[in-house]
Design a protein around this motif. Structure first.
Motif, PDB file in Angstrom:
ATOM      1  N   HIS A 168       0.809  -1.223   0.000  1.00 33.35           N
ATOM      2  CA  HIS A 168       0.000   0.000   0.000  1.00 33.35           C
ATOM      3  C   HIS A 168       0.838   1.267   0.000  1.00 33.35           C
ATOM      4  O   HIS A 168       0.424   2.283  -0.532  1.00 33.35           O
ATOM      5  N   GLU A 169       2.023   1.221   0.605  1.00 32.40           N
ATOM      6  CA  GLU A 169       2.833   2.434   0.663  1.00 32.40           C
ATOM      7  C   GLU A 169       3.329   2.860  -0.718  1.00 32.40           C
ATOM      8  O   GLU A 169       3.651   4.021  -0.939  1.00 32.40           O
ATOM      9  N   THR A 170       3.400   1.915  -1.643  1.00 28.98           N
ATOM     10  CA  THR A 170       3.909   2.275  -2.970  1.00 28.98           C
ATOM     11  C   THR A 170       2.882   3.082  -3.771  1.00 28.98           C
ATOM     12  O   THR A 170       3.226   3.636  -4.811  1.00 28.98           O
ATOM     13  N   ASP A 171       1.664   3.162  -3.275  1.00 33.43           N
ATOM     14  CA  ASP A 171       0.663   3.988  -3.963  1.00 33.43           C
ATOM     15  C   ASP A 171       1.139   5.441  -4.053  1.00 33.43           C
ATOM     16  O   ASP A 171       0.947   6.105  -5.075  1.00 33.43           O
ATOM     17  N   ALA A 172       1.714   5.919  -2.963  1.00 34.62           N
ATOM     18  CA  ALA A 172       2.140   7.321  -2.939  1.00 34.62           C
ATOM     19  C   ALA A 172       3.274   7.579  -3.920  1.00 34.62           C
ATOM     20  O   ALA A 172       3.507   8.720  -4.333  1.00 34.62           O
ATOM     21  N   ALA A 173       3.983   6.525  -4.289  1.00 35.90           N
ATOM     22  CA  ALA A 173       5.055   6.659  -5.278  1.00 35.90           C
ATOM     23  C   ALA A 173       4.531   6.383  -6.696  1.00 35.90           C
ATOM     24  O   ALA A 173       5.313   6.164  -7.616  1.00 35.90           O
ATOM     25  N   LEU A 174       3.227   6.394  -6.848  1.00 36.08           N
ATOM     26  CA  LEU A 174       2.559   6.215  -8.146  1.00 36.08           C
ATOM     27  C   LEU A 174       2.750   4.801  -8.706  1.00 36.08           C
ATOM     28  O   LEU A 174       2.653   4.586  -9.899  1.00 36.08           O
TER      29      LEU A 174
END
Ligand code: SF4
Length: 688
Positions: free
Chosen positions: A564-570
């Motif tokens: 889920h944290e990789t969402d912020a990195a697009l």
């Protein structure tokens, strides 16, 4: 080193309307988290790039009207004359170093958040936004005229503030792109329906801008070209037709791909997008115009850049991320210092930090965003008052390497960089070997090369495990502990706030990433569970690696989405699709409470128990600082003058923050209390 003649083409001037770019390096608009809320951070950040050789530097999105209010996201506002003093410093900073200043004038249309203005978003038609779900007001013809007029006023203010390039920004399906798109534009008046009608709003605006500021400013239009299909309904053919229609009012075509909901394809991560990937689509624009074209694609290689220019498809090498990672990229190419270029690794930590209301940061370049508030320059380092001291840096991961380099550049002549490992790199010895993360190896490559150049000042000591007594006896007056962190061998996690029953990496069926990547430990059978509480790259990387080794892999995570944290990195949606396509089972909402040789058990998001048979569990629950050495030295420093800790041994964080930490300490090691950061300048709104 003299410049390679093959790169001469990159240093030719380019005329854009009434202005001249001194070379072909163009910093396209990109977010920073500064906007007009931090006008001096904005100015200094762009100014350093101008100093580094970019021919033009542009602001991030600059809203022309209060009904395009991007709050809570940081953005430039140019709503009235009182905004002029907030943007003028950026133009001045660019000019001080011979660059042109560009401003990304835009209106978000249906994508506007308007959290501050509380105005309804505007759009061609009343169709809910695909990005934030807001239902907009359908623009009347008087709204159309008003927004066009406000855009022109914003352009005039920009010119008066000193800007050389003004945008009619239609990328990311902002308002101009929405009018062009039959998906967003379902009007039946003169501004909807046929292609010519859909193009009318933008064409009229360009003509108005040309009339108003065309003699003073270059007019740039950003257009998103269809990528692999009809992007937001605008086909490649229609995009090119728009270029032909608008060409006489445009001095510079800034072309990219994708809509706002597909920003991830524009600012693509290196896992999925190799340098220059956008050329396949943006290279088509040459068929429609002879005007200068700028394109992007995370380009850092001078040979590739020169080849693109020689091919004739683009006239300018555009860059956002490569200019953040190395503001001096053009100068380094010009001076033949190619091995000093800090190449962007395509991790998108700059997006994570700079988007929203954060503050720009970069994995490769610790000074990004700190140019004004901390006064850091990427290439200049003040001599340290205590530089005659010997400094021992224990630990040669990202924080330790960065600290040693900056100490050497600050004039320390005897820096010792010690590691118990057989080579430097710490975590970067294995992270770039995870599938898809090869470009992340540039973090280590760049630092290894710089340390080699600094070998007279920095002695590298490998395969030497120093305990507290050995450190005290080493002979250095100052010690920096950078011993990093390890994945918890017992599954410590923030969900149950403790270890997992039965988890123990000494057992054959429990493995940590380091054991897999560095020790070569492998699961005793083919059925593997990756239990990922962290949600960054490690869990997904372990899963893909073991899947490639023919394991049946299931990722369990207590979060709503895997990684889920990789969402912020697009990256998140693409990464999950990729893992799914590889045959990896993704099971979100699962909290593991017990690990046994025959499988794992726990509860799902509704508290319902589950069991899953497997042969092994990869524990990516959380990392734990290796802080024992610092604690021992802090308790008993002996004759040491000072002992500091940096990086993950203080608290495990993203690589960018570990590097920042090492850099910060070295920058401030001669301050009164280097353990605490010096106060940084905050841009507090003046109370007049
Ligand atoms: Fe490149 Fe990563 Fe730096 Fe962004 S944070 S500029 S993607 S290295």
């Amino acid at each position: 080193m003299p410049r390679d003649p093959r790169h001469d083409v990159l240093f030719e001037p380019v005329q854009i309307g009434p202005r001249t770019l001194r070379n072909r390096f163009y910093q396209v608009p990109h977010c920073t988290g500064f906007g007009t809320g931090k006008p001096l951070s904005q100015a200094r950040h762009r100014g350093v790039k101008a100093e580094g050789g970019w021919a033009a530097v542009c602001t991030e999105y600059a809203a022309v009207s209060p009904d395009s209010d991007e709050a809570p996201f940081a953005h430039v506002r140019i709503w009235d004359d009182d905004d002029i003093p907030l943007i003028r410093p950026t133009a001045e900073a660019a000019h001080a170093h011979g660059a042109l200043a560009g401003i990304e004038l835009f209106h978000g249309g249906v994508h506007g958040h308007n959290a501050d203005s509380r105005l309804p978003p505007l759009a061609p038609s009343q169709i809910a936004g695909d990005y934030n779900g807001q239902v907009p007001k359908a623009m009347t013809q008087s709204d159309i005229r008003r927004v066009q007029t406000e855009w022109v006023r914003a352009a005039e203010r920009s010119r008066d503030a000193g800007f050389d390039i003004v945008y009619a920004y239609g990328g990311h399906t902002y308002l101009l792109g929405q009018f062009l798109s039959p998906y967003y534009n379902q009007r039946s008046d003169a501004y909807g329906g046929s292609f010519l009608n859909r193009a009318r709003f933008w064409l009229e605006l360009l003509e108005m801008l040309d009339d108003a500021v065309g003699e003073d400013c270059a007019i740039a239009a950003r257009l998103a070209i269809a990528a692999g299909g009809a992007d937001a309904g605008v086909s490649l053919d229609e995009g090119l037709e728009f270029v032909r229609l608008a060409d006489r009012h445009v001095d510079l075509w800034d072309v990219n791909i994708s809509s706002i909901s597909e920003w991830s394809r524009d600012s693509g991560v290196s896992r999925f997008f190799k340098a220059g990937w956008q050329l396949e689509w943006t290279g088509e624009v040459r068929r429609a115009t002879a005007k200068p074209i700028v394109g992007v694609g995370r380009l850092t290689d001078a040979d590739q850049m020169a080849a693109i220019i020689r091919s004739g498809v683009w006239d300018l090498i555009g860059a956002a991320r490569p200019s953040i990672a190395d503001p001096y990229l053009p100068r380094k190419i010009e001076e033949g210092r190619l091995d000093e270029i800090r190449e962007c690794i395509g991790c998108n930590m700059c997006v994570v930090k700079g988007d929203g209301n954060g503050h720009l940061g970069c994995t490769q370049n610790a000074t990004a965003g700190e140019e004004y508030r901390r006064g850091w320059h990427p290439e200049r380092f003040a001599p340290a008052a205590n530089r005659t001291k010997d400094v021992l840096v224990v630990g040669a991961g990202p924080a330790g390497m960065e600290c040693a380099i900056v100490l050497a550049r600050r004039g320390f002549g005897r820096v010792h960089l010690a590691t118990r490992d057989t080579e430097i790199g710490g975590i970067m010895r294995w992270v770039p070997r995870l599938p898809g993360l090869g470009e992340w190896g540039r973090v280590l490559d760049w630092r290894r090369i710089q340390l080699e150049k600094l070998r007279r000042q920095v002695e590298i000591v490998t395969a030497t495990d120093l305990d507290a007594a050995a450190v005290r006896d080493y002979g250095a007056e100052i010690v920096v502990v950078a011993t990093g962190a390890q994945w918890s061998p017992v599954g410590l996690n923030g969900i149950t706030r403790g270890p997992i029953l039965g988890a123990d990496a000494r057992l054959a069926h429990c493995l940590t990433p380091e054991q897999v990547m560095l020790d070569g430990k492998r699961p005793p059978g083919s059925r593997v569970v990756v239990y990922d509480c962290e949600g960054w790259y490690a869990g997904a990387g372990m899963a893909e690696l073991l899947r490639a080794e023919r394991c049946e892999v299931t990722i369990l995570t207590p979060h709503e989405r895997v990684a889920h944290e990789t969402d912020a990195a697009l990256e998140g949606p693409m990464l999950r699709q990729h893992l799914h396509d590889l045959g990896i089972r993704l099971r979100p909402g699962r909290t593991v409470t017990t690990v046994a040789p025959e499988g794992v058990s726990g509860t799902d998001e509704f508290g319902v128990p589950f069991e899953l048979a497997c042969d092994a569990v990869i524990l990516t629950t959380q990392r734990v600082s290796d802080g024992a050495l610092f604690a021992a030295l802090d308790d008993e420093p002996g004759t040491l003058e000072a002992v500091y800790a940096v990086g993950d041994c203080v608290a495990p964080r993203v690589i960018a923050d570990a590097i920042f930490d090492g850099h910060r300490l070295a920058r401030e090691i001669d301050a009164a209390d280097p353990a605490r950061p010096l106060p940084w300048r905050r841009e507090r709104a003046a109370l007049a």
